[in-house]
Scaffold this motif. Structure first.
Motif, short mmCIF file in Angstrom:
data_model
loop_
_atom_site.label_atom_id
_atom_site.label_comp_id
_atom_site.label_asym_id
_atom_site.label_seq_id
_atom_site.Cartn_x
_atom_site.Cartn_y
_atom_site.Cartn_z
N ARG A 198 35.66 60.52 43.50
CA ARG A 198 35.54 61.59 44.47
C ARG A 198 34.58 62.68 44.11
NH1 ARG A 198 40.93 65.12 45.85
NH2 ARG A 198 40.08 66.67 47.46
N MET B 290 35.10 47.18 55.23
CA MET B 290 35.33 48.58 54.82
C MET B 290 34.61 49.10 53.75
SD MET B 290 39.28 48.92 55.81
CE MET B 290 39.99 47.87 56.72
N SER B 291 34.08 50.41 53.89
CA SER B 291 33.65 51.18 52.45
C SER B 291 34.49 52.34 52.35
CB SER B 291 32.14 51.20 52.67
OG SER B 291 31.86 51.93 51.36
N SER B 292 34.48 52.89 51.11
CA SER B 292 35.25 53.84 51.08
C SER B 292 34.24 54.99 50.78
CB SER B 292 36.29 53.89 49.88
OG SER B 292 35.74 53.53 48.56
N ALA B 293 33.04 54.70 50.67
CA ALA B 293 31.88 55.62 50.28
C ALA B 293 30.92 55.82 51.57
CB ALA B 293 30.91 55.18 49.14
N LYS B 294 30.61 57.06 51.90
CA LYS B 294 29.82 57.26 53.07
C LYS B 294 28.47 56.96 53.04
CE LYS B 294 32.92 59.38 56.02
NZ LYS B 294 33.23 60.53 56.09
N ILE B 295 28.09 56.82 51.43
CA ILE B 295 26.60 56.48 51.44
C ILE B 295 26.46 55.14 51.47
CG2 ILE B 295 25.99 58.53 49.91
CD1 ILE B 295 26.49 56.63 47.47
N PRO B 296 25.23 54.27 51.83
CA PRO B 296 25.12 52.87 51.54
C PRO B 296 24.99 52.57 49.99
CG PRO B 296 22.77 54.10 52.25
CD PRO B 296 24.04 54.92 52.29
N GLY C 24 34.37 48.92 47.73
CA GLY C 24 34.02 47.81 48.87
C GLY C 24 35.21 47.24 49.49
N PHE D 272 33.83 60.52 50.05
CA PHE D 272 34.79 59.46 49.62
C PHE D 272 36.03 59.47 50.42
CE2 PHE D 272 37.74 57.79 45.93
CZ PHE D 272 37.12 56.61 46.15
N CYS D 273 36.42 58.31 50.69
CA CYS D 273 37.21 58.14 51.86
C CYS D 273 38.73 57.57 51.28
CB CYS D 273 36.80 57.21 53.02
SG CYS D 273 35.30 57.55 53.75
N SER D 274 39.63 58.30 52.15
CA SER D 274 41.27 57.78 51.78
C SER D 274 41.09 56.20 52.03
CB SER D 274 42.12 58.52 52.49
OG SER D 274 42.14 59.76 52.30
N GLY D 275 42.23 55.57 51.54
CA GLY D 275 42.28 54.17 52.06
C GLY D 275 41.80 53.10 51.02
N HIS D 276 41.10 53.78 50.22
CA HIS D 276 40.38 52.73 49.24
C HIS D 276 41.52 51.99 48.25
CE1 HIS D 276 41.69 55.52 46.02
NE2 HIS D 276 41.14 56.38 46.74
#
Lengths: 294, 548
Positions: free
Chosen positions: A29, A57-63, A53, A12-16
């Protein structure tokens, strides 16, 4: 209480764009990291859709497949079957929806998927209302809570989705809280290891929707668990109940006091809510106890 | 750009979005002082060494402890522990047994034979006058910094009040000797049994040393005007406590009356009980308000000491083989300064007490007459300014001779402070570290969800009958497991325990774990404050951020 521990592999990525202090982002997370890389996400319109979403950009590394509000569980069933057809049966399909997409608009699709025992992990982020659209009530909004559409407090009770799901006899149902993150991670991992329909309902104190301070979502969720207003439990095969936190350690007052949506309550109202919690708790104990005697 | 790993329509990760711009406050990691640290007379880093005990590093705990106090085994027995009164844990269940943990660390160090490292001696030399807690503490701190130290003591043994005022049942002599010998083993030039230092001798010492620290204590007993001390049935408390048991036995009759309500009075009364005497304490203060520590009074009561509270002796005269004390009830009003009070006798409340021996224990004064005209006094003590320097430059004073704060650990603290000041004065360019001016961590900063309710692990006392048969120690130490369990009760107020809660509770993955700490990524931190709210120790706080 045990100290918090869970694995974070950067799923789970920062910046969401979740609100500052959002317990849903925090829970996401934990869930995305617990469920792992080999996962496809299916998301109903909700805060989750916004948090994950924001093209490109996406905050998830999965599709992640963004579906419609009424069809999250059906979409997830389809994705799972397609993966199976491709020989990727081990890939987890993680369906994420809010309480609007679960208790109300997506209930038919969820019920059907559960009845077919589709192999999906369905997580409901339950913030007890349509908080993403300005804070209207849902069928998950609890008794007496004010929302944009129940300005004097909701007159009816929160729908008991747990019992509805239990009636489907699916293999695994659990509740979880952002105040108990290690437990949330453990429940996700356990659900992932089970074939069939698994549902985890996570209580998400919504900062603007409930009127909770930016730093208090976790505290509010903890008070809900400690007061027994949101019991942490697991139900296997619809009948085997077990309580994760086996004791109710405080009255409901501190939980209510943390939230502006309850600020209109009178002493009588608070007493009524307390007795509702007490009744629900005894019913739950009876169910968990029945299982012990079986 | 952060590319998304999955080759789909959405091809970037959200890390390209700098949510840090939303923020108006940023978490700040700052170890703040705990209330115990603020209350500690030696300013010991209590949260730090207790964490080391909890982690099983007793040696590390001893090293941390002895930075400020060379006497953990002694203080662990007799300190008045204001740290415990300040402990935040009392608002949840009970204070942490800091004193018992200190004793555990001190006793372990003695049993293991741990020694202080002694740096090579410099040419710079400091004279310390008085071998009590203040003098020894100063000598220790000066030797640690490499100064040459000459210690002058009128008695033949070191320890001062710790040896000649505190009975062995509270402080075993092996413990006292062990902790004192560890200081002298650092290389202290000892001069025992020297004459009391008068004004002229002070001058000589100042000429032969770079600085002098005066810590001669308070050796003059206060006298009751209504009592003729020449009578054989009057025994001074300081003489009594300093005397060997045989002499104590010889000088007391079957019925002993102790006058006073402080620690010394309790020590006299409980010692006399160990000689088989019947003992009554006559105190001005009403019940529950004696200046002695509450535990001392409780233990005295357990040992059969009788108390007559709120009364004073008007006169005493021999009657037959004994003495009769004419007493009266009083109204007691405490004053503002430590030890100050006023009393009003209550008409018609006269009564008599019978005794064979009277031991007044009403406090001690510093003997200032020997330096009159040489040193300025301030009331009953030597006047000192900032850093404990007296009216004579280069001459410092601390402990009972310079202060009315008369607990042993207060003297240890003054010795440390004076030594630090002396070291700074004698080492040009050696800036003293700035004091941590941050506010103490209050109870509401501790997230108690992470601390389970758990009562205190208590030290046990020897059975009362066994206590009265010897002068052996009454308090029995915590075992290693009890000590670990007690250490685990510490909230560690203001001192990070690296529990990772801040890292785990960040919804924005804006906190990175480092080897020994954390760093906030200001690109993403939205300033919600969840990390602060979920910190179990109160060692993070939000600071306004106007940078963006």
């Amino acid at each position: 209480m045990e100290m918090t521990k869970y694995r974070d592999n950067g799923q789970f990525c920062s910046g969401h764009v979740a609100c500052a202090g959002c317990a849903e982002a925090l829970s996401m997370r934990v869930i995305l990291n617990a469920v792992g890389e080999d996962t496809v996400g299916v998301v109903a319109p909700s805060c989750t859709a916004v948090i994950l979403g924001g093209h490109p950009m996406s905050s998830a590394k999965i599709p992640v497949l963004h579906g419609t509000l009424e069809s999250a569980a059906a979409s997830a069933s389809g994705v799972k079957r397609a993966l199976k057809a491709q020989g990727r049966d081990d890939t987890t399909v993680l369906c994420l929806a809010g309480d609007g997409g679960t208790y109300d608009i997506g209930l038919q699709a969820l019920s059907s998927a559960a009845e077919r025992n589709e192999d999906i992990l369905y997580v409901c982020f339950d913030n007890e209302g349509y908080m993403n659209t300005g804070g209207q009530k849902s069928s998950s909004t609890p008794h007496m809570a004010t929302t944009g559409s129940t300005p004097l407090g909701k007159a009816t009770h929160k729908k008991n989705l747990i019992e509805i799901l239990a009636a489907h006899r699916i293999p695994y149902i659990a509740t979880a809280s952002p105040s108990h993150l290690s437990d949330l991670a453990a429940k996700v991992e356990k659900a992932k290891s089970i074939r069939g329909t698994k549902v985890i309902i996570v209580l998400i104190p919504c900062l603007p929707g409930w009127g909770v301070a930016d730093n208090a979502a976790v505290k509010t969720a903890r008070l809900a668990v400690e007061a027994g207003a949101f019991p942490l439990l697991e139900i296997e095969d619809g009948v085997h109940y077990s309580l994760t936190v086996a004791e109710k350690t405080r009255p409901i007052d501190a939980y209510l006091a943390e939230q502006k949506r309850y600020r209109r309550l009178s002493d009588e109202d608070r007493a009524a809510l307390q007795s509702e919690v007490d009744d629900a708790w005894s019913r739950l104990l009876a169910r968990a106890g029945k299982d012990l005697n079986a | 750009m952060n590319k998304h790993p999955s080759p789909l329509w959405t091809h970037l990760t959200s890390e390209n979005r700098m949510t840090g711009t939303w923020r108006s406050a940023l978490p700040n990691y700052q170890n703040q002082p705990s209330p115990c640290l603020g209350a500690c007379p030696v300013h010991g880093h209590i949260a730090e060494w207790i964490k080391q005990v909890k982690d099983g590093d007793v040696y590390g705990a001893w090293v941390t402890l002895t930075e400020n106090n060379p006497f953990p085994a002694i203080a662990g027995r007799i300190c008045h522990h204001p740290c415990e009164s300040a402990c935040n844990r009392q608002h949840m269940d009970e204070t942490v047994g800091i004193c018992s943990l200190e004793r555990f660390v001190g006793d372990t160090a003695l049993a293991e034979g741990w020694q202080f490292s002694a740096p090579p001696t410099q040419e710079t030399s400091v004279a310390v006058i008085g071998g009590g807690p203040a003098g020894l503490s100063a000598a220790y701190q000066l030797r640690r910094r490499g100064f040459r130290v000459a210690l002058y003591e009128t008695k033949d043994e070191l320890g001062g009040l710790m040896r000649f005022g505190i009975p062995a049942y509270r402080l075993a002599r092996s413990v006292l000797d062990g902790e004192i010998n560890r200081i002298t083993a650092m290389g202290v030039d000892l001069h025992l049994g020297v004459p009391a230092v008068d004004g002229a001798a002070l001058e000589t010492l100042q000429n032969s040393h770079d600085a002098v620290f005066l810590a001669t204590g308070a050796s003059l007993p206060k006298r009751l005007p209504a009592l003729d001390y020449a009578n054989p049935w009057v025994v001074d408390s300081a003489d009594f406590l300093a005397a060997p048991v045989s002499e104590q036995t010889d000088r007391t009759g079957a019925r002993v009356i102790v006058i006073g309500g402080g620690s010394a009075a309790m020590d006299v009364a409980r010692s006399a009980r160990r000689l088989g005497r019947s003992v009554t304490v006559l105190a001005l203060e009403p019940e529950g308000r004696l200046p002695a520590q509450r535990i001392e009074v409780e233990e005295a009561v357990e040992e059969g000491v009788n108390f007559v509270h709120g009364a004073m002796m008007k006169s005493a005269e021999a009657l037959g083989s004994g003495v009769v004390l004419n007493c009266v009830r009083v109204d007691f009003e405490p004053g503002d300064a430590p030890g100050a009070f006023s009393v009003e006798p209550l008409d018609g409340s006269d009564f008599e007490l019978m005794a064979d021996t009277i031991i007044p224990a009403i406090g001690q004064d510093a003997d200032l007459a020997r330096w009159s005209g040489v040193l300025d006094a301030k009331g009953p003590v030597v006047a000192t300014g900032r850093d404990w320097q007296t009216s004579k430059p280069g001459l410092y004073a601390g402990g009972d001779v310079a202060s009315m704060n008369r607990f042993v650990t207060q003297a240890v603290g003054m010795g440390k402070e004076a030594a630090t000041a002396i070291a700074a004065a004698l080492t040009p360019g050696d800036a003293r570290p700035p004091a941590n001016g941050a506010a103490q961590v209050a109870y509401d900063r501790i997230n108690i969800a992470y601390h389970d309710t758990h009562g205190r692990n208590r030290q046990r006392n020897t059975e009362i009958e066994a206590r009265l048969a010897t002068f052996d120690e009454v308090q029995q130490p915590l075992g290693p497991n009890e000590a670990r369990s007690e250490a685990a009760r510490c909230f560690s107020c203001g001192t990070c325990i690296y529990c990772d809660n801040c890292y785990f509770y960040c919804p924005d993955m804006a906190i990175t774990k480092l080897e020994n700490g954390y760093v906030v990524n200001s690109d993403y931190c939205k300033g919600c404050g969840l990390c602060v709210a979920e910190c179990p120790t109160g060692s993070i706080h939000m600071r306004e951020d106007t940078s963006s």
